[in-house]
Design a protein around this motif. Structure first.
Motif, PDB file in Angstrom:
ATOM      1  N   ALA A 129      38.700  71.380  26.287  1.00 41.82           N
ATOM      2  CA  ALA A 129      39.614  71.413  25.163  1.00 41.82           C
ATOM      3  C   ALA A 129      39.932  70.056  24.567  1.00 41.82           C
ATOM      4  CB  ALA A 129      40.947  71.781  25.770  1.00 41.82           C
ATOM      5  N   LYS A 130      39.132  68.965  25.135  1.00 42.89           N
ATOM      6  CA  LYS A 130      38.981  67.624  24.650  1.00 42.89           C
ATOM      7  C   LYS A 130      40.616  67.117  24.883  1.00 42.89           C
ATOM      8  CE  LYS A 130      34.899  68.421  23.277  1.00 42.89           C
ATOM      9  NZ  LYS A 130      34.327  67.887  21.844  1.00 42.89           N
ATOM     10  N   LYS A 131      41.175  67.386  25.992  1.00 38.30           N
ATOM     11  CA  LYS A 131      42.776  66.936  26.007  1.00 38.30           C
ATOM     12  C   LYS A 131      42.586  65.757  27.376  1.00 38.30           C
ATOM     13  CE  LYS A 131      45.123  70.990  24.702  1.00 38.30           C
ATOM     14  NZ  LYS A 131      46.093  70.121  23.979  1.00 38.30           N
ATOM     15  N   ILE A 132      41.533  65.441  27.928  1.00 35.75           N
ATOM     16  CA  ILE A 132      41.405  64.379  28.881  1.00 35.75           C
ATOM     17  C   ILE A 132      40.234  63.533  28.885  1.00 35.75           C
ATOM     18  CG2 ILE A 132      43.040  65.684  30.664  1.00 35.75           C
ATOM     19  CD1 ILE A 132      40.637  66.299  32.175  1.00 35.75           C
ATOM     20  N   PHE A 133      40.213  62.654  29.323  1.00 34.83           N
ATOM     21  CA  PHE A 133      38.994  61.647  29.464  1.00 34.83           C
ATOM     22  C   PHE A 133      38.040  62.357  30.371  1.00 34.83           C
ATOM     23  CE2 PHE A 133      36.350  58.059  30.924  1.00 34.83           C
ATOM     24  CZ  PHE A 133      35.789  57.665  29.567  1.00 34.83           C
ATOM     25  N   TYR A 134      36.664  62.252  29.878  1.00 35.09           N
ATOM     26  CA  TYR A 134      35.810  62.542  30.813  1.00 35.09           C
ATOM     27  C   TYR A 134      34.313  61.761  30.501  1.00 35.09           C
ATOM     28  CZ  TYR A 134      34.210  65.212  26.671  1.00 35.09           C
ATOM     29  OH  TYR A 134      33.742  65.441  25.372  1.00 35.09           O
ATOM     30  N   ARG A 135      33.371  61.763  31.352  1.00 31.02           N
ATOM     31  CA  ARG A 135      31.900  61.190  31.068  1.00 31.02           C
ATOM     32  C   ARG A 135      31.093  62.388  31.026  1.00 31.02           C
ATOM     33  NH1 ARG A 135      30.722  59.201  35.603  1.00 31.02           N
ATOM     34  NH2 ARG A 135      32.570  59.239  36.859  1.00 31.02           N
ATOM     35  N   GLY A 136      30.094  62.203  30.289  1.00 28.14           N
ATOM     36  CA  GLY A 136      29.205  63.269  30.098  1.00 28.14           C
ATOM     37  C   GLY A 136      29.034  63.868  28.617  1.00 28.14           C
ATOM     38  N   GLU A 137      28.757  65.164  28.370  1.00 30.83           N
ATOM     39  CA  GLU A 137      28.544  65.419  26.966  1.00 30.83           C
ATOM     40  C   GLU A 137      29.168  67.026  27.229  1.00 30.83           C
ATOM     41  OE1 GLU A 137      25.341  66.049  23.351  1.00 30.83           O
ATOM     42  OE2 GLU A 137      24.597  65.169  25.226  1.00 30.83           O
ATOM     43  N   ILE A 138      30.049  67.071  26.011  1.00 37.29           N
ATOM     44  CA  ILE A 138      30.663  68.354  25.718  1.00 37.29           C
ATOM     45  C   ILE A 138      30.207  68.688  24.256  1.00 37.29           C
ATOM     46  CG2 ILE A 138      32.543  69.968  25.698  1.00 37.29           C
ATOM     47  CD1 ILE A 138      33.876  68.576  27.859  1.00 37.29           C
ATOM     48  N   GLN A 139      29.522  69.480  23.892  1.00 36.11           N
ATOM     49  CA  GLN A 139      28.957  69.861  22.345  1.00 36.11           C
ATOM     50  C   GLN A 139      29.166  71.151  22.103  1.00 36.11           C
ATOM     51  OE1 GLN A 139      25.387  68.529  21.208  1.00 36.11           O
ATOM     52  NE2 GLN A 139      25.771  68.935  19.059  1.00 36.11           N
ATOM     53  N   PHE A 140      30.191  71.535  20.948  1.00 34.55           N
ATOM     54  CA  PHE A 140      30.426  72.759  20.381  1.00 34.55           C
ATOM     55  C   PHE A 140      29.449  72.786  19.489  1.00 34.55           C
ATOM     56  CE2 PHE A 140      34.112  72.546  23.049  1.00 34.55           C
ATOM     57  CZ  PHE A 140      34.384  73.958  23.591  1.00 34.55           C
ATOM     58  N   VAL A 141      28.839  73.823  18.868  1.00 30.58           N
ATOM     59  CA  VAL A 141      28.270  74.293  17.700  1.00 30.58           C
ATOM     60  C   VAL A 141      29.384  74.057  16.516  1.00 30.58           C
ATOM     61  CG1 VAL A 141      26.799  75.835  15.924  1.00 30.58           C
ATOM     62  CG2 VAL A 141      26.226  75.570  18.363  1.00 30.58           C
ATOM     63  N   ASN A 142      29.131  73.384  15.349  1.00 34.32           N
ATOM     64  CA  ASN A 142      29.948  73.189  14.437  1.00 34.32           C
ATOM     65  C   ASN A 142      31.427  72.734  14.863  1.00 34.32           C
ATOM     66  OD1 ASN A 142      28.431  74.328  12.544  1.00 34.32           O
ATOM     67  ND2 ASN A 142      28.934  76.453  13.079  1.00 34.32           N
ATOM     68  N   ASP A 143      30.926  71.576  15.788  1.00 30.47           N
ATOM     69  CA  ASP A 143      32.392  70.886  16.421  1.00 30.47           C
ATOM     70  C   ASP A 143      33.505  70.693  15.642  1.00 30.47           C
ATOM     71  OD1 ASP A 143      33.342  70.141  18.812  1.00 30.47           O
ATOM     72  OD2 ASP A 143      32.162  68.637  19.092  1.00 30.47           O
ATOM     73  N   ALA A 144      33.023  70.256  14.270  1.00 28.09           N
ATOM     74  CA  ALA A 144      34.269  69.685  13.445  1.00 28.09           C
ATOM     75  C   ALA A 144      35.024  70.674  12.897  1.00 28.09           C
ATOM     76  CB  ALA A 144      33.408  68.889  12.064  1.00 28.09           C
ATOM     77  N   ASN A 145      34.553  72.019  12.693  1.00 31.13           N
ATOM     78  CA  ASN A 145      35.238  73.112  12.209  1.00 31.13           C
ATOM     79  C   ASN A 145      35.797  74.056  13.601  1.00 31.13           C
ATOM     80  OD1 ASN A 145      34.651  72.470   9.713  1.00 31.13           O
ATOM     81  ND2 ASN A 145      32.623  73.602  10.040  1.00 31.13           N
ATOM     82  N   ARG A 146      35.721  73.430  14.825  1.00 31.73           N
ATOM     83  CA  ARG A 146      36.321  74.235  16.082  1.00 31.73           C
ATOM     84  C   ARG A 146      37.707  73.992  15.910  1.00 31.73           C
ATOM     85  NH1 ARG A 146      33.360  78.175  18.465  1.00 31.73           N
ATOM     86  NH2 ARG A 146      31.028  78.072  17.929  1.00 31.73           N
ATOM     87  N   LYS A 147      38.266  75.416  16.088  1.00 36.19           N
ATOM     88  CA  LYS A 147      39.796  75.290  16.508  1.00 36.19           C
ATOM     89  C   LYS A 147      40.134  75.514  17.842  1.00 36.19           C
ATOM     90  CE  LYS A 147      44.446  75.323  15.753  1.00 36.19           C
ATOM     91  NZ  LYS A 147      45.118  73.978  15.724  1.00 36.19           N
ATOM     92  N   ILE A 148      40.309  74.739  18.884  1.00 34.07           N
ATOM     93  CA  ILE A 148      40.239  74.965  20.224  1.00 34.07           C
ATOM     94  C   ILE A 148      41.811  74.816  20.694  1.00 34.07           C
ATOM     95  CG2 ILE A 148      39.724  73.950  22.445  1.00 34.07           C
ATOM     96  CD1 ILE A 148      37.365  72.418  21.273  1.00 34.07           C
TER      97      ILE A 148
END
Length: 483
Positions: A52-71
């Motif tokens: 949910a991109k609410k805490i700091f992490y290392r590595g990669e999390i990538q959603f398709v159309n990330d900019a338009n995602r409503k999480i």
């Protein structure tokens, strides 16, 4: 790869200098959904928060159309603020009518979304709660409101932490149907849940253990795993010191009549919460209190635990003495071991686990006095008895919700009280610890002749020592029976 909607690669999360998640990698594709499972402390919620991109992490999390995602992330415990937008709330506040005005109503909390929420309020059977204060909602009602608000945000990715906890069977079934509809509509559903409660509409399961991926596979394959069928209790899980303690005779000389209610009614404004309840609990009886969300269970228990001033307006006898006959609330509380989801919600998260357990000696939500050497020794002994000694110096907020619940269960048992009030005590526990706890409660209750009132919405969360049943609906007793 063009159908990939979520890719996680080498995800790691560090807390207090220690990797609590390490090397997490997986991908989800179009029309897939995910369940995150694992034992308490395995990192399930942290993974959800990272997605949910609410805490700091290392590595990669990538959603398709990330900019338009409503999480949207729905947390396990429902935290809300008062009208001054602070967290200055206390556990007993929901039962004190002069203080409940400090929180918003359901309608106020929905704000401009009230009109579109009407259909969901009706579907979930909570339209009657529109004008109720948030603080007066039951655990299950609060959970329904959390989920309703998440739906109103129209997420493209919906992450829910233990969404079924606190809900009665009817609502759990309804919620599973809603998840299926959301998945079909294109919402990426990610549920943090138990292996026993994965909806059939979920397609993939990631199993975490000690912060790493134990398996990632389709639900059909995961469901065939033999280790999920039965979780055996280790023969030596009961601490040797606890075994010896359980063999000793209790020195408590509790009255034969522990709880007696005569025509008990509780009303707030125009709302009748309890309606002419008659109930008698004798020493050594173990009761299951059941009923749907909002039936009045929490209010009934608050009259017993000396948290509700409405007790003085009713004919209630505890340990043979009528409420209001000169006893203090502390005289009552010292004889009761208590846990509930609401107590958990309001507990001071900055307390160490040792302080949390020790506070049970004085029935305070936090430790506010100096302990004697004898008390320190007793608390350490009980923490070792109930397998939380290794958490002694950790803060509650550093633990998973399941680990917090295990510590609060130890708090309820620390003073060896004659009466146990355990309101949904298994919430947040993984299957192994839950089964061990239920067996432990059986041992403690039968060997120490405890009186107990136990609440659960799950049949497999009920200890075998239960001897009597009482069921509430709409504040009325609809059934009382022996086992």
């Amino acid at each position: 790869m063009t159908d990939c909607i979520l890719r996680v690669e080498n995800l790691a999360i560090n807390r207090s200098g220690k990797n609590v998640l390490n090397g997490i990698s997986f991908s989800l594709y179009k029309n897939e959904s995910l369940a995150i499972i694992g034992p308490s402390g395995s990192g399930k919620t942290l993974l959800g928060l990272a997605l949910a991109k609410k805490i700091f992490y290392r590595g990669e999390i990538q959603f398709v159309n990330d900019a338009n995602r409503k999480i949207v992330f729905v947390e396990q415990l429902h935290h809300f603020k008062n009208l001054q937008h602070t967290n200055d709330l206390y556990y007993q506040q929901r039962f004190n009518s002069y203080d409940t005005e400090e929180t918003e109503t359901v309608a106020q909390s929905l704000g401009e979304n009230l009109k579109p929420a009407e259909v969901f309020l009706k579907e979930m059977g909570i339209e009657h709660l529109r004008d109720e204060r948030l603080i007066q909602l039951s655990n299950g009602e609060n959970k329904k409101l959390q989920i309703l608000k998440a739906r109103l945000e129209e997420p493209t990715v919906l992450i829910l932490d233990q969404p079924f906890i606190g809900l009665d069977q009817e609502t759990r079934t309804w919620l599973q149907q809603q998840f299926e509809a959301l998945i079909k509509s294109g919402v990426l559903m990610i549920l943090i849940t138990s292996a026993e409660e994965i909806p059939e509409s979920i397609s993939k399961v990631i199993w975490l253990e000690k912060g790493e991926v134990k398996s990632f596979e389709k639900l059909e394959k995961f469901s065939t795993r033999t280790e999920l069928k039965t979780i055996e209790i280790k023969k030596d899980f009961v601490n040797p010191g606890l075994k010896n303690f359980l063999k000793t005779e209790s020195t408590e000389t509790a009255c034969e009549s522990v709880i007696e209610m005569r025509e008990v009614s509780v009303q707030y404004g125009d709302k009748l919460i309890l309606d002419k309840v008659n109930w008698k609990v004798m020493k050594g009886e173990r009761w299951l209190l059941s009923g749907p969300n909002g039936a009045g269970k929490s209010t009934l228990l608050s009259l017993i635990t000396a948290d509700n001033p409405k007790a003085y307006a009713n004919s209630i006898f505890l340990f043979g003495k009528k409420r209001g006959s000169g006893e203090s609330i502390w005289d009552i509380k010292k004889k009761i071991g208590f846990i509930s989801p609401e107590l958990h919600l309001y507990f001071n998260q900055s307390s160490t686990c040792f302080e949390t357990v020790a506070s049970g000696l004085y029935d305070t939500i936090g430790l506010f006095r100096q302990l004697s050497d004898e008390d320190i020794e007793l608390v350490d002994q009980r923490m070792e008895f109930y397998r939380v000694k290794d958490l002694r110096q950790k803060k509650l907020y550093e633990l998973s919700v399941g680990e917090q619940r295990a510590v609060l269960l130890t708090r309820a048992l620390v003073k060896d009280p004659p009466l146990l009030i355990l309101d949904e005590p298994c919430q947040g526990l993984d299957s192994e610890r839950k089964n061990e706890f239920l067996e432990l409660i059986n041992e403690v209750c039968t060997r120490r002749n405890k009186t107990m009132v136990f609440v659960s919405h799950y049949e497999n969360d009920i200890p075998s020592c239960i001897s009597h049943y009482i069921q509430l609906e709409h504040g009325r007793v609809v059934e009382i029976k022996n086992k």
